[in-house]
Design a protein around this motif. Structure first.
Motif, short mmCIF file in Angstrom:
data_model
loop_
_atom_site.label_atom_id
_atom_site.label_comp_id
_atom_site.label_asym_id
_atom_site.label_seq_id
_atom_site.Cartn_x
_atom_site.Cartn_y
_atom_site.Cartn_z
N UNK A 1 -8.52 44.96 -22.71
CA UNK A 1 -8.50 43.74 -21.91
C UNK A 1 -9.02 42.58 -22.74
N UNK A 2 -8.87 41.39 -22.19
CA UNK A 2 -9.38 40.17 -22.81
C UNK A 2 -10.64 39.73 -22.08
N UNK A 3 -11.72 39.51 -22.81
CA UNK A 3 -12.94 38.97 -22.25
C UNK A 3 -13.02 37.50 -22.65
N UNK A 4 -13.04 36.62 -21.67
CA UNK A 4 -12.95 35.19 -21.93
C UNK A 4 -14.11 34.45 -21.29
N UNK A 5 -14.75 33.55 -22.04
CA UNK A 5 -15.77 32.68 -21.47
C UNK A 5 -15.07 31.64 -20.62
N UNK A 6 -15.52 31.48 -19.38
CA UNK A 6 -14.79 30.66 -18.44
C UNK A 6 -15.75 29.94 -17.50
N UNK A 7 -15.29 29.69 -16.28
CA UNK A 7 -16.14 29.10 -15.25
C UNK A 7 -15.63 29.55 -13.89
N UNK A 8 -16.36 29.21 -12.84
CA UNK A 8 -16.00 29.68 -11.51
C UNK A 8 -14.72 29.05 -11.00
N UNK A 9 -14.36 27.87 -11.53
CA UNK A 9 -13.09 27.27 -11.13
C UNK A 9 -11.92 28.14 -11.55
N UNK A 10 -11.94 28.60 -12.81
CA UNK A 10 -10.85 29.46 -13.28
C UNK A 10 -10.85 30.79 -12.53
N UNK A 11 -12.03 31.29 -12.20
CA UNK A 11 -12.11 32.51 -11.39
C UNK A 11 -11.36 32.32 -10.07
N UNK A 12 -11.60 31.19 -9.41
CA UNK A 12 -10.94 30.91 -8.13
C UNK A 12 -9.44 30.77 -8.30
N UNK A 13 -9.02 30.14 -9.39
CA UNK A 13 -7.58 29.98 -9.63
C UNK A 13 -6.92 31.34 -9.78
N UNK B 1 0.96 21.69 -1.99
CA UNK B 1 -0.05 21.07 -1.14
C UNK B 1 -1.43 21.57 -1.56
N UNK B 2 -2.48 21.02 -0.98
CA UNK B 2 -3.85 21.33 -1.39
C UNK B 2 -4.45 22.47 -0.58
N UNK B 3 -4.15 22.55 0.69
CA UNK B 3 -4.81 23.50 1.58
C UNK B 3 -4.66 24.97 1.17
N UNK B 4 -3.46 25.42 0.66
CA UNK B 4 -3.32 26.85 0.35
C UNK B 4 -4.23 27.35 -0.76
N UNK B 5 -4.89 26.46 -1.49
CA UNK B 5 -5.73 26.89 -2.61
C UNK B 5 -7.14 27.19 -2.12
N UNK C 1 -3.30 36.99 -5.65
CA UNK C 1 -3.36 37.44 -4.26
C UNK C 1 -2.33 38.53 -3.98
N UNK C 2 -2.79 39.56 -3.27
CA UNK C 2 -1.93 40.71 -3.01
C UNK C 2 -0.76 40.42 -2.10
N UNK C 3 -0.85 39.36 -1.30
CA UNK C 3 0.25 39.06 -0.37
C UNK C 3 1.38 38.29 -1.03
N UNK C 4 1.26 37.95 -2.31
CA UNK C 4 2.32 37.23 -3.02
C UNK C 4 3.23 38.25 -3.69
N UNK C 5 4.45 38.36 -3.23
CA UNK C 5 5.42 39.31 -3.76
C UNK C 5 6.72 38.58 -4.09
N UNK D 1 -1.53 36.12 -15.90
CA UNK D 1 -2.30 37.34 -16.14
C UNK D 1 -3.10 37.77 -14.91
N UNK D 2 -3.36 39.04 -14.79
CA UNK D 2 -4.26 39.54 -13.76
C UNK D 2 -5.70 39.35 -14.22
N UNK D 3 -6.58 39.02 -13.30
CA UNK D 3 -8.01 39.00 -13.58
C UNK D 3 -8.59 40.27 -12.98
N UNK D 4 -9.22 41.10 -13.83
CA UNK D 4 -9.77 42.36 -13.36
C UNK D 4 -11.14 42.18 -12.72
N UNK D 5 -12.04 41.51 -13.43
CA UNK D 5 -13.41 41.31 -12.97
C UNK D 5 -13.94 39.99 -13.53
N UNK D 6 -15.06 39.55 -12.98
CA UNK D 6 -15.78 38.44 -13.60
C UNK D 6 -17.28 38.67 -13.40
N UNK D 7 -18.07 38.07 -14.28
CA UNK D 7 -19.52 38.23 -14.20
C UNK D 7 -20.18 36.90 -14.52
#
Length: 332
Positions: A38-50, A137-141, A56-60, A66-72
């Motif tokens: 996997x890739x370990x990347x220094x980031x921030x909580x904004x990118x985590x939310x993105x 739109x803004x609301x779905x985020x 999201x599992x309901x998007x098909x 890329x998939x995000x596996x975990x964050x710390x």
């Protein structure tokens, strides 16, 4: 993308990632071993939310990111420094084609390495539109605020620059562009969509007796992802292409950020087709003109001198003047 060995503890190897073309070392690490990759990347909580929104599992079917596996979240109490690291799906960049297909990995080419393929750019246009339509739109985020960090601040910088304000033609064009941006639809925007952040995977299909290779685009690096005017990503990825009508051959720029006119046309047409009835094509073309003016403008105001000194400066100088003329003519 180059890899430099950093740590080996007997179970896995950790590599730093570096782009030789851009002479840049990233705060990213490739962790690979017998049971991990996997890739370990220094980031921030904004990118985590993105990424939480993109994954999201309901998007098909899944979006091409890329998939995000975990964050710390890490906190050094001694220095009060805070950091966020995210574990992402491994994105292996290779200079070959026909990489093996794998459900959990994205193996492929950087867009600029596959820049001669119009099909690759068409895929990029489709996938960009699909991501934007998912978060139109803004609301779905969820958890991603609209703070205007990228667009609003840069537009203020462009408008207030003496290079713009002291030139009547540029100042008038800037006012028209600002007004049109006010009414543009908002959606999730990457805000850093140079071709370097588009990855192409070659997918192989069998059609009858023929083997067909189909390029699939993935959009990566969502550090700056947040809601903004929808046209900004497309404008950034195409604004820095070669323009034979403005520069002669000796001024052509050869950089990973630049695409050809043919590839520019391919991504714009596929993007417009994928948006469908969401935006009228005539209006999209006008929005894209404003997006290019904004994108070229942010580079133009950073030029160290008023008069262009080299091919890099000339590119942005002449493009800015040309775009201003088009804005004043076409935005009535």
């Amino acid at each position: 993308m180059d890899r430099t060995p950093l740590v080996y503890d007997g179970d896995c190897m950790v590599y730093t990632l570096r782009s030789a073309e851009l002479a840049r070392t990233y705060c990213c690490y490739h962790v690979v071993g017998k049971d991990v990759d996997f890739i370990l990347k220094k980031s921030d909580l904004n990118e985590v939310s993105v990424y939480q929104n993109l994954n999201r599992g309901d998007i098909k079917p899944r979006l091409s990111a890329p998939r995000m596996y975990e964050y710390v979240e890490l906190h050094n109490k001694a220095t009060d420094d805070k950091a966020v690291f995210i574990a992402l799906e491994h994105i292996a960049v290779s200079e070959g084609i026909g990489m093996t297909d794998c459900d959990d990995q994205v193996d492929g080419l950087l867009m600029y390495q596959n820049g001669s393929s119009a099909e690759a750019w068409e895929s990029a246009g489709r996938e960009l539109a699909r991501i934007q339509l998912t978060f139109w739109g803004i609301q779905p985020l969820q958890g991603v605020p609209y703070d205007g960090k990228d667009y609003d601040g840069l537009m203020r910088e462009i408008r207030s620059s003496p290079r713009i304000s002291m030139n009547r033609r540029l100042s008038d064009a800037c006012e028209k562009v600002t007004e049109r941006f006010t009414h543009m639809p908002r959606c999730l925007v990457n805000h850093d969509l140079f071709p370097i952040n588009i990855l192409i995977k070659e997918r192989t299909f069998t059609a009858g007796t023929q083997r067909v290779i189909h390029p699939q685009a993935y959009i990566v690096d969502w550090t700056n992802g947040r809601p903004g005017p929808y046209i900004l990503d497309l404008a950034r990825v195409i604004s820095h292409c070669h323009r034979e009508t403005i520069l002669d051959a000796r001024d052509m720029l050869y950089s990973p950020k630049y695409c050809s006119d043919r590839c520019r046309s391919a991504i714009v047409e596929s993007y417009a087709h994928a948006l469908g009835s969401k935006i009228d094509r005539t209006e999209l073309d006008k929005d894209l003109l404003c997006g290019e003016f904004f994108e070229i403008g942010r580079m133009f105001v950073q030029m160290p001198t008023v008069q262009p000194r080299d091919s890099y400066d000339r590119y942005y100088f002449f493009n800015m003047m040309s775009l201003a003329d088009r804005v004043l003519t076409e935005l009535t």
